[in-house]
Enzyme design. Structure first.
Site, PDB file in Angstrom:
ATOM      1  N   LYS A  39       0.817  -1.225   0.000  1.00 32.61           N
ATOM      2  CA  LYS A  39       0.000   0.000   0.000  1.00 32.61           C
ATOM      3  C   LYS A  39       0.853   1.278   0.000  1.00 32.61           C
ATOM      4  O   LYS A  39       2.050   1.216   0.292  1.00 32.61           O
ATOM      5  CB  LYS A  39      -0.934  -0.028   1.216  1.00 32.61           C
ATOM      6  CG  LYS A  39      -1.945  -1.181   1.178  1.00 32.61           C
ATOM      7  CD  LYS A  39      -2.960  -1.035   2.304  1.00 32.61           C
ATOM      8  CE  LYS A  39      -3.988  -2.165   2.269  1.00 32.61           C
ATOM      9  NZ  LYS A  39      -5.042  -1.959   3.285  1.00 32.61           N
ATOM     10  N   TYR A  83     -12.489  -2.043  -3.864  1.00 35.96           N
ATOM     11  CA  TYR A  83     -12.972  -2.283  -2.496  1.00 35.96           C
ATOM     12  C   TYR A  83     -14.504  -2.224  -2.414  1.00 35.96           C
ATOM     13  O   TYR A  83     -15.044  -1.913  -1.341  1.00 35.96           O
ATOM     14  CB  TYR A  83     -12.360  -1.259  -1.534  1.00 35.96           C
ATOM     15  CG  TYR A  83     -10.954  -1.602  -1.072  1.00 35.96           C
ATOM     16  CD1 TYR A  83     -10.710  -2.738  -0.295  1.00 35.96           C
ATOM     17  CD2 TYR A  83      -9.869  -0.779  -1.367  1.00 35.96           C
ATOM     18  CE1 TYR A  83      -9.431  -3.043   0.166  1.00 35.96           C
ATOM     19  CE2 TYR A  83      -8.578  -1.080  -0.914  1.00 35.96           C
ATOM     20  CZ  TYR A  83      -8.376  -2.218  -0.153  1.00 35.96           C
ATOM     21  OH  TYR A  83      -7.115  -2.515   0.299  1.00 35.96           O
ATOM     22  N   PHE A 116     -15.458   3.508   6.933  1.00 42.10           N
ATOM     23  CA  PHE A 116     -14.116   3.907   6.514  1.00 42.10           C
ATOM     24  C   PHE A 116     -13.926   3.867   4.992  1.00 42.10           C
ATOM     25  O   PHE A 116     -12.822   4.091   4.497  1.00 42.10           O
ATOM     26  CB  PHE A 116     -13.059   3.028   7.199  1.00 42.10           C
ATOM     27  CG  PHE A 116     -13.258   1.536   7.007  1.00 42.10           C
ATOM     28  CD1 PHE A 116     -12.858   0.900   5.847  1.00 42.10           C
ATOM     29  CD2 PHE A 116     -13.846   0.772   8.008  1.00 42.10           C
ATOM     30  CE1 PHE A 116     -13.039  -0.461   5.664  1.00 42.10           C
ATOM     31  CE2 PHE A 116     -14.029  -0.602   7.839  1.00 42.10           C
ATOM     32  CZ  PHE A 116     -13.624  -1.216   6.658  1.00 42.10           C
ATOM     33  N   ARG A 176      -1.979 -14.437   4.510  1.00 43.42           N
ATOM     34  CA  ARG A 176      -2.657 -13.705   5.586  1.00 43.42           C
ATOM     35  C   ARG A 176      -1.920 -13.883   6.915  1.00 43.42           C
ATOM     36  O   ARG A 176      -1.856 -12.961   7.730  1.00 43.42           O
ATOM     37  CB  ARG A 176      -4.126 -14.116   5.670  1.00 43.42           C
ATOM     38  CG  ARG A 176      -4.887 -13.606   4.436  1.00 43.42           C
ATOM     39  CD  ARG A 176      -6.346 -13.918   4.490  1.00 43.42           C
ATOM     40  NE  ARG A 176      -7.047 -13.164   5.512  1.00 43.42           N
ATOM     41  CZ  ARG A 176      -7.440 -11.902   5.401  1.00 43.42           C
ATOM     42  NH1 ARG A 176      -7.174 -11.216   4.296  1.00 43.42           N
ATOM     43  NH2 ARG A 176      -8.098 -11.311   6.370  1.00 43.42           N
ATOM     44  N   ARG A 209       2.711  -6.592   8.926  1.00 45.53           N
ATOM     45  CA  ARG A 209       2.001  -5.436   9.509  1.00 45.53           C
ATOM     46  C   ARG A 209       2.595  -5.017  10.853  1.00 45.53           C
ATOM     47  O   ARG A 209       2.622  -3.824  11.182  1.00 45.53           O
ATOM     48  CB  ARG A 209       0.511  -5.755   9.642  1.00 45.53           C
ATOM     49  CG  ARG A 209      -0.208  -5.639   8.284  1.00 45.53           C
ATOM     50  CD  ARG A 209      -1.633  -6.052   8.382  1.00 45.53           C
ATOM     51  NE  ARG A 209      -2.376  -5.781   7.160  1.00 45.53           N
ATOM     52  CZ  ARG A 209      -3.430  -6.494   6.772  1.00 45.53           C
ATOM     53  NH1 ARG A 209      -3.849  -7.519   7.506  1.00 45.53           N
ATOM     54  NH2 ARG A 209      -4.056  -6.173   5.648  1.00 45.53           N
ATOM     55  N   ASN A 248      -2.275   0.218   6.867  1.00 40.41           N
ATOM     56  CA  ASN A 248      -1.753  -1.059   7.381  1.00 40.41           C
ATOM     57  C   ASN A 248      -0.835  -1.795   6.409  1.00 40.41           C
ATOM     58  O   ASN A 248      -0.716  -3.009   6.457  1.00 40.41           O
ATOM     59  CB  ASN A 248      -2.908  -1.941   7.878  1.00 40.41           C
ATOM     60  CG  ASN A 248      -3.842  -2.355   6.757  1.00 40.41           C
ATOM     61  OD1 ASN A 248      -3.703  -1.905   5.632  1.00 40.41           O
ATOM     62  ND2 ASN A 248      -4.778  -3.224   7.068  1.00 40.41           N
ATOM     63  N   HIS A 307      -2.233  -5.355   1.613  1.00 41.50           N
ATOM     64  CA  HIS A 307      -3.528  -6.019   1.430  1.00 41.50           C
ATOM     65  C   HIS A 307      -3.284  -7.434   0.932  1.00 41.50           C
ATOM     66  O   HIS A 307      -2.361  -7.649   0.143  1.00 41.50           O
ATOM     67  CB  HIS A 307      -4.379  -5.258   0.398  1.00 41.50           C
ATOM     68  CG  HIS A 307      -5.570  -6.043  -0.052  1.00 41.50           C
ATOM     69  ND1 HIS A 307      -6.728  -6.087   0.679  1.00 41.50           N
ATOM     70  CD2 HIS A 307      -5.750  -6.861  -1.112  1.00 41.50           C
ATOM     71  CE1 HIS A 307      -7.591  -6.892   0.063  1.00 41.50           C
ATOM     72  NE2 HIS A 307      -7.013  -7.372  -1.026  1.00 41.50           N
ATOM     73  N   GLU A 321      -9.699 -10.152  -7.478  1.00 45.93           N
ATOM     74  CA  GLU A 321      -8.623  -9.164  -7.308  1.00 45.93           C
ATOM     75  C   GLU A 321      -7.488  -9.369  -8.312  1.00 45.93           C
ATOM     76  O   GLU A 321      -6.938  -8.393  -8.843  1.00 45.93           O
ATOM     77  CB  GLU A 321      -8.114  -9.213  -5.861  1.00 45.93           C
ATOM     78  CG  GLU A 321      -9.180  -8.716  -4.889  1.00 45.93           C
ATOM     79  CD  GLU A 321      -8.811  -8.854  -3.426  1.00 45.93           C
ATOM     80  OE1 GLU A 321      -9.648  -8.483  -2.580  1.00 45.93           O
ATOM     81  OE2 GLU A 321      -7.702  -9.325  -3.114  1.00 45.93           O
TER      82      GLU A 321
HETATM   83  P1  CMP Z   1      -7.413  -4.521   3.675  1.00 43.81           P
HETATM   84  O1  CMP Z   1      -6.925  -5.879   4.038  1.00 43.81           O
HETATM   85  O2  CMP Z   1      -6.843  -3.889   2.462  1.00 43.81           O
HETATM   86  O3  CMP Z   1      -9.006  -4.572   3.515  1.00 43.81           O
HETATM   87  C1  CMP Z   1      -9.837  -3.473   3.782  1.00 43.81           C
HETATM   88  C2  CMP Z   1      -9.098  -2.333   4.387  1.00 43.81           C
HETATM   89  O4  CMP Z   1      -9.912  -1.398   5.068  1.00 43.81           O
HETATM   90  C3  CMP Z   1      -8.148  -2.831   5.470  1.00 43.81           C
HETATM   91  O5  CMP Z   1      -7.107  -3.551   4.897  1.00 43.81           O
HETATM   92  C4  CMP Z   1      -7.785  -1.528   6.145  1.00 43.81           C
HETATM   93  O6  CMP Z   1      -6.832  -0.780   5.419  1.00 43.81           O
HETATM   94  C5  CMP Z   1      -9.129  -0.807   6.095  1.00 43.81           C
HETATM   95  N1  CMP Z   1      -9.853  -0.956   7.354  1.00 43.81           N
HETATM   96  C6  CMP Z   1     -10.346  -2.074   7.890  1.00 43.81           C
HETATM   97  N2  CMP Z   1     -10.980  -1.823   9.058  1.00 43.81           N
HETATM   98  C7  CMP Z   1     -10.856  -0.492   9.262  1.00 43.81           C
HETATM   99  C8  CMP Z   1     -11.280   0.373  10.275  1.00 43.81           C
HETATM  100  N3  CMP Z   1     -11.957  -0.059  11.333  1.00 43.81           N
HETATM  101  N4  CMP Z   1     -10.977   1.685  10.167  1.00 43.81           N
HETATM  102  C9  CMP Z   1     -10.299   2.129   9.077  1.00 43.81           C
HETATM  103  N5  CMP Z   1      -9.871   1.339   8.075  1.00 43.81           N
HETATM  104  C10 CMP Z   1     -10.126   0.039   8.169  1.00 43.81           C
END
Ligand code: CMP
Length: 140
Positions: free
Chosen positions: A11, A51, A59, A87, A104, A114, A117, A128
């Site tokens: 990311k 997404y 969010f 994962r 992470r 984070n 993905h 994806e």
């Molecule tokens: P990802 O695995 O890319 O899938 C969805 C993304 O949404 C996740 O990683 C985070 O970057 C984001 N995300 C998930 N939960 C939250 C949250 N509670 N607040 C903000 N961002 C979130």
């Protein structure tokens, strides 16, 4: 266990932290074969399409702003049990809960920024992978 493909994105936060090399090294050290890889920027609209499953989450807008805020690296990976193993290597979505030794834990700033993905299931991996790569780019 049969060979499986999964999809991952390094990311914008991790790219800005110069973590690309370290993260790709983790993939290779942990037995993932890189099938395809590209560095690119996506638009807000493309992030919203990618997404789409999260469209009703609070969010969603900030996530799609973030994912379109700078370069990302998209990779197609292959390995036995690739989806679950990636994962595990990534660690929990919220880095505060991520285990020691995970990507992470090392690179994420918070639950939103984070670092990485990874697809969470076979159907999302298929969607994806095809979102970012054409069939001929995966024929390796
Ligand atoms: P990802 O695995 O890319 O899938 C969805 C993304 O949404 C996740 O990683 C985070 O970057 C984001 N995300 C998930 N939960 C939250 C949250 N509670 N607040 C903000 N961002 C979130």
């Amino acid at each position: 266990m049969t060979l499986q493909r999964t999809f991952t994105i390094i990311k914008p936060d991790a790219v800005k932290k110069h973590a690309i090399g370290d993260i790709i090294e983790q993939f290779e050290k942990n037995g993932f074969r890189i099938l395809a890889m590209k560095m690119l920027e996506i638009s807000k609209h493309q992030a919203e399409q990618f997404y789409a499953v999260h469209v009703n989450r609070p969010f969603f807008s900030s996530l799609t702003d973030f994912m379109s805020s700078g370069p990302i690296v998209a990779l197609a990976l292959e390995k036995e049990n690739a989806i679950a193993d990636l994962r595990k290597l990534m660690g929990a979505t919220n880095p505060a809960q991520a285990e020691e030794g995970t990507i992470r834990k090392k690179w994420a700033t918070n639950i939103e920024y984070n670092a990485i993905h990874g697809s969470d299931a076979e159907d999302t991996a298929r969607f994806e992978l095809s979102f970012f790569f054409a069939g001929y780019e995966l024929a390796i």
